[in-house]
Design an enzyme around this catalytic site. Sequence first.
Site, PDB file in Angstrom:
ATOM      1  N   HIS A 114      -4.590  -9.292   1.720  1.00  0.00           N
ATOM      2  CA  HIS A 114      -3.693  -8.133   1.673  1.00  0.00           C
ATOM      3  C   HIS A 114      -2.647  -8.244   0.567  1.00  0.00           C
ATOM      4  O   HIS A 114      -2.055  -7.244   0.162  1.00  0.00           O
ATOM      5  CB  HIS A 114      -3.030  -7.885   3.044  1.00  0.00           C
ATOM      6  CG  HIS A 114      -1.929  -8.824   3.412  1.00  0.00           C
ATOM      7  ND1 HIS A 114      -2.041  -9.767   4.403  1.00  0.00           N
ATOM      8  CD2 HIS A 114      -0.675  -8.955   2.937  1.00  0.00           C
ATOM      9  CE1 HIS A 114      -0.900 -10.434   4.530  1.00  0.00           C
ATOM     10  NE2 HIS A 114      -0.061  -9.959   3.636  1.00  0.00           N
ATOM     11  N   ASP A 145      -8.957 -11.635   5.875  1.00  0.00           N
ATOM     12  CA  ASP A 145      -7.710 -11.561   5.119  1.00  0.00           C
ATOM     13  C   ASP A 145      -7.516 -12.801   4.242  1.00  0.00           C
ATOM     14  O   ASP A 145      -6.432 -13.392   4.206  1.00  0.00           O
ATOM     15  CB  ASP A 145      -6.508 -11.371   6.043  1.00  0.00           C
ATOM     16  CG  ASP A 145      -5.276 -10.854   5.286  1.00  0.00           C
ATOM     17  OD1 ASP A 145      -5.407 -10.546   4.086  1.00  0.00           O
ATOM     18  OD2 ASP A 145      -4.192 -10.782   5.894  1.00  0.00           O
ATOM     19  N   SER A 220       3.496 -14.263   2.628  1.00  0.00           N
ATOM     20  CA  SER A 220       2.068 -14.104   2.873  1.00  0.00           C
ATOM     21  C   SER A 220       1.233 -14.890   1.874  1.00  0.00           C
ATOM     22  O   SER A 220       1.449 -14.800   0.661  1.00  0.00           O
ATOM     23  CB  SER A 220       1.681 -12.624   2.784  1.00  0.00           C
ATOM     24  OG  SER A 220       2.101 -11.918   3.917  1.00  0.00           O
TER      25      SER A 220
END
Length: 366
Positions: A114, A145, A220
Site C-alpha cells: 500500500h 500487502d 508502514s
Amino acid sequence: MKKNFVAIAVLAAMLGFLGGGWYFTNHPASQNILTNALSDKANASEVSQTTTYNAADIVEQAGPAVVYIEATGTSAVGDPRFRIYGFNLPSQTQQATGTGFIIQADGYILTNQHVINGAQSIKVQVQDRDDPYTAKVVGEDYDLDLAVLKIDADNLPVLAMGDSDIMRSGDPVIAIGNPLGLDHTVTTGVISAKGRPITIEDRNYRNLIQTDAAINSGNSGGPLINMAGQVIAINTAVSTSGQGIGFAIPINTAKDVINQLISNGKVEHPFLGISMTDLNNSTASQFGIGSGVKGVVIVKVEDTSAASAAGLKAKDILLSIDGQAMTSTTDVQNYIAQQSVGKSVQLKILRGSNEMTLTASLGSKS
C-alpha cells in the site's frame, strides 16, 4: 540481629546482581561483542534469536538497513490504515511516504504494497547516501500487502530476518521507521498478541502480530525487530481509535513469498473456489442441518474452479480438509492459504445424510 544480617546479605546480593547486569550492557567490551556479532552475521540464520542485546546497540546496527520511501502519483488515498478507523484523508493523494528495509545487499528492499500502490515514481533514501535512488517495483502482492523494490546499488547493509513463529506475547520489540516524515524514528514496546485478523477496505489481513510499539503514518513497511537484532514483522496498520494498538505482518509470511515476488513479480495464491458461511443455529435451521454437526456451509461453487472439478455443490457441509476439522470459514481460508497451487487436498463433506470424501487440485487465484 539475625534479621538485620539477612536483610543486609540480601541487599548486597541484589546490588551485586544489578551491578553485573549494568556491566554486561554498558561496559565497552560487551558493546564490542554486540557490534561484531551483528555486523558479521549478514545471514539471518546465523544469528541466534535467543541471544539478546542492548536496544540502543541494535538500533545502531539495524538503522542503516532501514530506508525512507517517497512514492509520487500514487492512486492510494493516503495510508489505508486510517480509512478503516474512520479518519478521512483528502480524496486525492499526490504523494505517499513510508518505510522499507534492505533484504539483499544488491539493492532489494521489502515494504508494504500500500506504500507504493499505483505509484508512478518511487524514490528511496538510504542512510549515509547523499542522493535518493530511483526504485522500481520488481514484485507486489495486494492481498498480502507486500512489495519488493530494487535500487541500483550494492554493498548495502542488510537487516537479518528472525522467526516470527517463536515470538511470544510479552516479548520486547523495537520499531524503526519514518513516521510523519521524521526519518529513523525509534519506538519500543512488546508483542501484545499474535494471530490478529483485521480488514481494511477490501484487504483481509490474517495472522497479524499486534504490538504496543508506537506506529504512525509513514511507519508502514518498516521493521519490527526482536532483541537479537532481527526483523520479525513488517509494520503495517494502527488503530486511530485506541492507544498502543498497532499491527505488523509476520516476517515468516514474507519469507514464504519473497522469492516469488523477485522471480515472478507476483504471488500465486491457491484457490479452491467456494463461497461459504459459518454453521450456526441460524444457518443450520435454514439449510435443515441437524444439531451436533460442525463444519462450514458451502453457499456457492465457482464455475471451472477446483471445487467444481472435485464435485462440490452448494449446501454441502465441509467437515474437514486433509483430516483437519474445519469449524469456521477462517479455518478453511487459513488452511488453503498455507497450501500451494496444484496441491491435491481431501475434502470430507456431508451431503444430506451422506458423508463422502472428494479430491480437489487447488487452482490459482486470478
